[in-house]
Design an enzyme around this catalytic site. Structure first.
Site, PDB file in Angstrom:
ATOM      1  N   LYS A  22       0.829  -1.220   0.000  1.00 43.18           N
ATOM      2  CA  LYS A  22       0.000   0.000   0.000  1.00 43.18           C
ATOM      3  C   LYS A  22       0.856   1.260   0.000  1.00 43.18           C
ATOM      4  O   LYS A  22       0.653   2.167  -0.798  1.00 43.18           O
ATOM      5  CB  LYS A  22      -0.910  -0.002   1.237  1.00 43.18           C
ATOM      6  CG  LYS A  22      -1.552   1.341   1.558  1.00 43.18           C
ATOM      7  CD  LYS A  22      -2.396   1.292   2.811  1.00 43.18           C
ATOM      8  CE  LYS A  22      -1.661   1.481   4.100  1.00 43.18           C
ATOM      9  NZ  LYS A  22      -1.458   2.877   4.541  1.00 43.18           N
ATOM     10  N   ASN A  23       1.806   1.289   0.927  1.00 45.46           N
ATOM     11  CA  ASN A  23       2.553   2.529   1.117  1.00 45.46           C
ATOM     12  C   ASN A  23       3.539   2.826  -0.006  1.00 45.46           C
ATOM     13  O   ASN A  23       4.110   3.914  -0.045  1.00 45.46           O
ATOM     14  CB  ASN A  23       3.232   2.536   2.499  1.00 45.46           C
ATOM     15  CG  ASN A  23       2.199   2.722   3.603  1.00 45.46           C
ATOM     16  OD1 ASN A  23       1.055   3.092   3.338  1.00 45.46           O
ATOM     17  ND2 ASN A  23       2.599   2.444   4.835  1.00 45.46           N
ATOM     18  N   ARG A  92      -3.721  11.036   4.745  1.00 41.26           N
ATOM     19  CA  ARG A  92      -2.627  11.998   4.879  1.00 41.26           C
ATOM     20  C   ARG A  92      -1.640  11.957   3.723  1.00 41.26           C
ATOM     21  O   ARG A  92      -1.006  12.957   3.403  1.00 41.26           O
ATOM     22  CB  ARG A  92      -1.854  11.724   6.159  1.00 41.26           C
ATOM     23  CG  ARG A  92      -2.670  11.862   7.410  1.00 41.26           C
ATOM     24  CD  ARG A  92      -1.785  11.556   8.586  1.00 41.26           C
ATOM     25  NE  ARG A  92      -0.604  12.401   8.530  1.00 41.26           N
ATOM     26  CZ  ARG A  92      -0.521  13.624   9.008  1.00 41.26           C
ATOM     27  NH1 ARG A  92      -1.550  14.150   9.616  1.00 41.26           N
ATOM     28  NH2 ARG A  92       0.594  14.328   8.899  1.00 41.26           N
ATOM     29  N   CYS A 116      -4.135  12.991  13.512  1.00 48.16           N
ATOM     30  CA  CYS A 116      -4.833  11.744  13.209  1.00 48.16           C
ATOM     31  C   CYS A 116      -4.748  10.860  14.436  1.00 48.16           C
ATOM     32  O   CYS A 116      -4.147  11.220  15.434  1.00 48.16           O
ATOM     33  CB  CYS A 116      -4.256  11.072  11.975  1.00 48.16           C
ATOM     34  SG  CYS A 116      -2.705  10.270  12.309  1.00 48.16           S
ATOM     35  N   ARG A 121       1.417  14.338  13.885  1.00 45.48           N
ATOM     36  CA  ARG A 121       1.962  14.152  12.539  1.00 45.48           C
ATOM     37  C   ARG A 121       2.098  15.441  11.729  1.00 45.48           C
ATOM     38  O   ARG A 121       1.391  15.654  10.730  1.00 45.48           O
ATOM     39  CB  ARG A 121       1.143  13.105  11.777  1.00 45.48           C
ATOM     40  CG  ARG A 121       1.152  11.768  12.476  1.00 45.48           C
ATOM     41  CD  ARG A 121       0.385  10.720  11.727  1.00 45.48           C
ATOM     42  NE  ARG A 121       1.086  10.187  10.576  1.00 45.48           N
ATOM     43  CZ  ARG A 121       0.574   9.295   9.755  1.00 45.48           C
ATOM     44  NH1 ARG A 121      -0.633   8.847   9.944  1.00 45.48           N
ATOM     45  NH2 ARG A 121       1.263   8.854   8.718  1.00 45.48           N
ATOM     46  N   ASP A 305       4.615   0.187  12.254  1.00 38.32           N
ATOM     47  CA  ASP A 305       3.399  -0.388  11.669  1.00 38.32           C
ATOM     48  C   ASP A 305       3.167  -1.844  12.088  1.00 38.32           C
ATOM     49  O   ASP A 305       2.146  -2.431  11.732  1.00 38.32           O
ATOM     50  CB  ASP A 305       3.448  -0.305  10.131  1.00 38.32           C
ATOM     51  CG  ASP A 305       3.284   1.120   9.634  1.00 38.32           C
ATOM     52  OD1 ASP A 305       2.926   2.000  10.440  1.00 38.32           O
ATOM     53  OD2 ASP A 305       3.525   1.357   8.430  1.00 38.32           O
ATOM     54  N   ARG A 397      -8.600  -0.041   4.746  1.00 42.10           N
ATOM     55  CA  ARG A 397      -7.630   0.906   4.169  1.00 42.10           C
ATOM     56  C   ARG A 397      -6.334   0.187   3.802  1.00 42.10           C
ATOM     57  O   ARG A 397      -5.588   0.672   2.948  1.00 42.10           O
ATOM     58  CB  ARG A 397      -7.305   2.013   5.175  1.00 42.10           C
ATOM     59  CG  ARG A 397      -8.459   2.909   5.491  1.00 42.10           C
ATOM     60  CD  ARG A 397      -8.036   4.028   6.393  1.00 42.10           C
ATOM     61  NE  ARG A 397      -7.024   4.864   5.733  1.00 42.10           N
ATOM     62  CZ  ARG A 397      -6.552   6.000   6.211  1.00 42.10           C
ATOM     63  NH1 ARG A 397      -6.991   6.444   7.367  1.00 42.10           N
ATOM     64  NH2 ARG A 397      -5.644   6.696   5.576  1.00 42.10           N
TER      65      ARG A 397
HETATM   66  C1  EPZ Z   1       4.547   6.579   6.693  1.00 41.82           C
HETATM   67  O1  EPZ Z   1       3.899   7.686   7.293  1.00 41.82           O
HETATM   68  C2  EPZ Z   1       3.514   5.495   6.546  1.00 41.82           C
HETATM   69  N1  EPZ Z   1       2.418   5.971   5.729  1.00 41.82           N
HETATM   70  C3  EPZ Z   1       2.996   5.063   7.912  1.00 41.82           C
HETATM   71  O2  EPZ Z   1       2.145   3.958   7.717  1.00 41.82           O
HETATM   72  C4  EPZ Z   1       4.178   4.640   8.785  1.00 41.82           C
HETATM   73  O3  EPZ Z   1       3.702   4.356  10.081  1.00 41.82           O
HETATM   74  C5  EPZ Z   1       5.240   5.727   8.835  1.00 41.82           C
HETATM   75  O4  EPZ Z   1       5.623   6.108   7.492  1.00 41.82           O
HETATM   76  C6  EPZ Z   1       6.493   5.322   9.586  1.00 41.82           C
HETATM   77  O5  EPZ Z   1       7.026   4.157   9.021  1.00 41.82           O
HETATM   78  C7  EPZ Z   1       2.499   5.939   4.420  1.00 41.82           C
HETATM   79  O6  EPZ Z   1       3.502   5.565   3.828  1.00 41.82           O
HETATM   80  C8  EPZ Z   1       1.305   6.390   3.655  1.00 41.82           C
HETATM   81  P1  EPZ Z   1       6.928   9.683   8.806  1.00 41.82           P
HETATM   82  P2  EPZ Z   1       4.598   9.098   7.298  1.00 41.82           P
HETATM   83  O7  EPZ Z   1       6.955  10.960   8.088  1.00 41.82           O
HETATM   84  O8  EPZ Z   1       5.393   9.242   6.076  1.00 41.82           O
HETATM   85  C9  EPZ Z   1       7.444  12.949  12.311  1.00 41.82           C
HETATM   86  C10 EPZ Z   1       0.228   2.624   8.047  1.00 41.82           C
HETATM   87  O9  EPZ Z   1      -0.260   2.080   9.061  1.00 41.82           O
HETATM   88  N2  EPZ Z   1       7.406  13.983  11.260  1.00 41.82           N
HETATM   89  O10 EPZ Z   1       8.046   8.722   8.608  1.00 41.82           O
HETATM   90  O11 EPZ Z   1       3.554  10.098   7.593  1.00 41.82           O
HETATM   91  C11 EPZ Z   1       6.107  12.248  12.459  1.00 41.82           C
HETATM   92  O12 EPZ Z   1       5.194  12.992  13.229  1.00 41.82           O
HETATM   93  C12 EPZ Z   1       0.764   4.042   8.111  1.00 41.82           C
HETATM   94  O13 EPZ Z   1       0.284   2.095   6.928  1.00 41.82           O
HETATM   95  C13 EPZ Z   1       7.555  15.320  11.604  1.00 41.82           C
HETATM   96  O14 EPZ Z   1       7.748  15.667  12.777  1.00 41.82           O
HETATM   97  O15 EPZ Z   1       5.552   8.942   8.567  1.00 41.82           O
HETATM   98  C14 EPZ Z   1       6.520  10.934  13.085  1.00 41.82           C
HETATM   99  O16 EPZ Z   1       6.673  11.085  14.471  1.00 41.82           O
HETATM  100  C15 EPZ Z   1       0.424   4.763   9.365  1.00 41.82           C
HETATM  101  N3  EPZ Z   1       7.504  16.256  10.604  1.00 41.82           N
HETATM  102  C16 EPZ Z   1       7.869  10.660  12.433  1.00 41.82           C
HETATM  103  O17 EPZ Z   1       8.334  11.926  11.931  1.00 41.82           O
HETATM  104  C17 EPZ Z   1       7.313  15.908   9.297  1.00 41.82           C
HETATM  105  O18 EPZ Z   1       7.276  16.805   8.441  1.00 41.82           O
HETATM  106  C18 EPZ Z   1       7.846   9.656  11.280  1.00 41.82           C
HETATM  107  O19 EPZ Z   1       6.813   9.992  10.364  1.00 41.82           O
HETATM  108  C19 EPZ Z   1       7.169  14.555   8.959  1.00 41.82           C
HETATM  109  C20 EPZ Z   1       7.218  13.597   9.962  1.00 41.82           C
END
Ligand code: EPZ
Length: 418
Positions: A22-23, A92, A116, A121, A305, A397
């Site tokens: 998916k991702n 998102r 969320c 996030r 995840d 989803r």
């Molecule tokens: C991706 O989310 C995945 N989603 C998530 O999968 C997954 O949990 C996550 O990566 C971590 O592996 C998709 O790919 C669609 P991040 P993403 O940016 O990209 C902080 C699922 O269940 N951060 O790596 O949104 C953030 O808050 C989903 O399939 C900032 O502070 O995750 C978090 O604490 C849920 N500022 C950390 O970084 C930013 O601008 C990692 O988030 C961006 C992120």
């Protein structure tokens, strides 16, 4: 709203074919915005999130054709640069259209996604990176309004944390920027390496994807390509946990052991047998599992995840386990629901202490987010008696045909439609 009913206690055995990630698929659908020819994607999972992304890119003007159940052909001209709140708030990952629209059209307006179920996030890394590439960004009425008055140019970007989304977003956008972009402290998830393969097939010049330093040489245009999405390591990991929690034996068809290393190591430490076989990865539980301590980290560490699913397994393991969530600040929403099934869990800050119980008992429970849903399904498979998991739209989803896949291995599971 549909719900899923499960009568637990069956040992699961058989083969489950793992679908496309998916991702990765979602981001490749976004990548189609960058090309001026059609992108054909094979192994696209049939999921609610994919349908939402389809709606979004169609709204932006592209056409999406299903050539086969898991094959999409995406192309056409961009006719709008606005990603509206009603779509972005549902998913998102929609934020990722911002950079590609900016690179192709010089402007974009994307709703801020908001918080969320798993945390606040923010998207600050995304926006800061785009600004370094020359974007001018303003926030107005809940929307991110971006323009690139002098076009986008390459930049040296150091991410404060290896964010998956920011890495993908900036990598995609940089393919059409002038000059070279370097993303340091980049996320190293396999989906990012696969996305780079797809973009390179479209004509991009990306190297280092899958490592912490990605270098992108901007090009004048991207064309079309045909790409097959890699297998979903989180779907595979979830069914690995289904084998573990039911004392079962499941072959995860098409799964790649190399992408599942951290999970397989934990399951082996807990006492399951995990092996790479010709057709995929086999997970066999032998006897009672032992509690293990795990902390979530960016890849190649243990995936956030998979935290909720592993917690379900630990609920019935011998002894205590400590699961520490280091990626998201609010990802223990499954704990009160697991507790309703008889689990003994206490949360202290970012850590959950799980004390294994002999048996869980079936109960009506409610899913709060995607991975929390799958954790409840796993707990229900092992619990005594009947469980009813409601709000399964979360599950839809990210998991295709979950009832069919599990019942083929002997689970007593059915969807009740409303
Ligand atoms: C991706 O989310 C995945 N989603 C998530 O999968 C997954 O949990 C996550 O990566 C971590 O592996 C998709 O790919 C669609 P991040 P993403 O940016 O990209 C902080 C699922 O269940 N951060 O790596 O949104 C953030 O808050 C989903 O399939 C900032 O502070 O995750 C978090 O604490 C849920 N500022 C950390 O970084 C930013 O601008 C990692 O988030 C961006 C992120």
């Amino acid at each position: 709203m549909d719900r899923i009913e499960i009568t637990g206690g069956e040992r699961l055995a058989g083969t489950i074919q793992i679908g496309g990630a998916k991702n990765a698929a979602l981001k490749m659908m976004v990548a189609a915005l960058l090309g001026d020819e059609r992108l054909v994607l094979h192994n696209v999972p049939r999921l609610a999130d994919v349908a939402t992304m389809r709606k979004l890119i169609e709204q932006l003007g592209l056409t999406v054709e299903a050539l086969a159940p898991h094959t999409l052909s995406i192309g056409g001209a961009i006719t709008s640069v606005v990603a509206p709140y009603d779509i972005v708030s549902q998913m998102r990952a929609s934020i990722l259209v911002l950079g590609p629209l900016l690179a192709r059209q010089g402007e974009a307006k994307v709703s801020l996604p908001g918080g969320c179920a798993i945390g606040t996030r923010p998207v600050d890394f995304h926006l800061k990176g785009l600004e370094q590439m020359g974007a001018v960004i303003e926030l107005e009425a809940g929307y991110i309004a971006a323009t690139a008055p002098r076009g986008l140019q390459g930049a040296e970007i150091l991410l404060p944390f290896p964010s998956v989304g920011a890495t993908e977003h900036l990598m995609m956008t940089a393919t059409l920027a002038r000059g070279t972009t370097v993303i340091a402290n980049a996320a190293m998830e396999p989906e990012i390496a696969d996305q780079a393969l797809c973009l390179n097939a479209m004509g991009a010049r990306i190297s280092g994807a899958g490592t912490s330093r990605i270098v992108i040489e901007g090009v004048g245009r991207l064309g079309g390509a045909t790409h097959t999405v890699l297998p979903d390591r989180i779907e595979a990991g979830t069914y690995a946990c289904a084998a573990a929690i039911t004392g079962g034996d499941i072959l995860l068809g098409g799964a790649k052991a190399v992408h599942l290393k951290a999970l397989l190591q934990v399951l082996s430490e807990a006492g399951a047998e995990c092996s790479e076989e010709a057709g995929g990865v086999r997970v066999r539980a032998r006897g009672k599992l032992q509690g293990v301590d795990v902390k979530t980290e960016p890849y190649p560490g243990f995936a956030t995840d998979m935290q909720a699913q592993l917690m379900a397994v630990m609920c019935v393991a011998d002894g205590a386990s400590m699961l520490t969530e280091n990626v998201f600040e609010n990802r223990f929403m499954h704990v009160p629901e697991l507790s309703r099934m008889g689990a003994r869990i206490v949360v202290h800050g970012a850590s959950a202490i799980v004390r294994g119980v002999r048996e869980l008992s079936g109960a009506p429970v409610m899913a709060t987010d995607l991975r929390a849903s799958s954790s409840l399904i796993l707990a229900a498979l092992a619990a005594k008696g009947k469980s009813v998991v409601s709000r399964v739209y979360h599950l839809d989803r990210g998991y295709e045909a979950v009832e069919r896949k599990l019942s083929a291995c002997g689970a007593r599971i059915a969807r009740v439609k409303e």
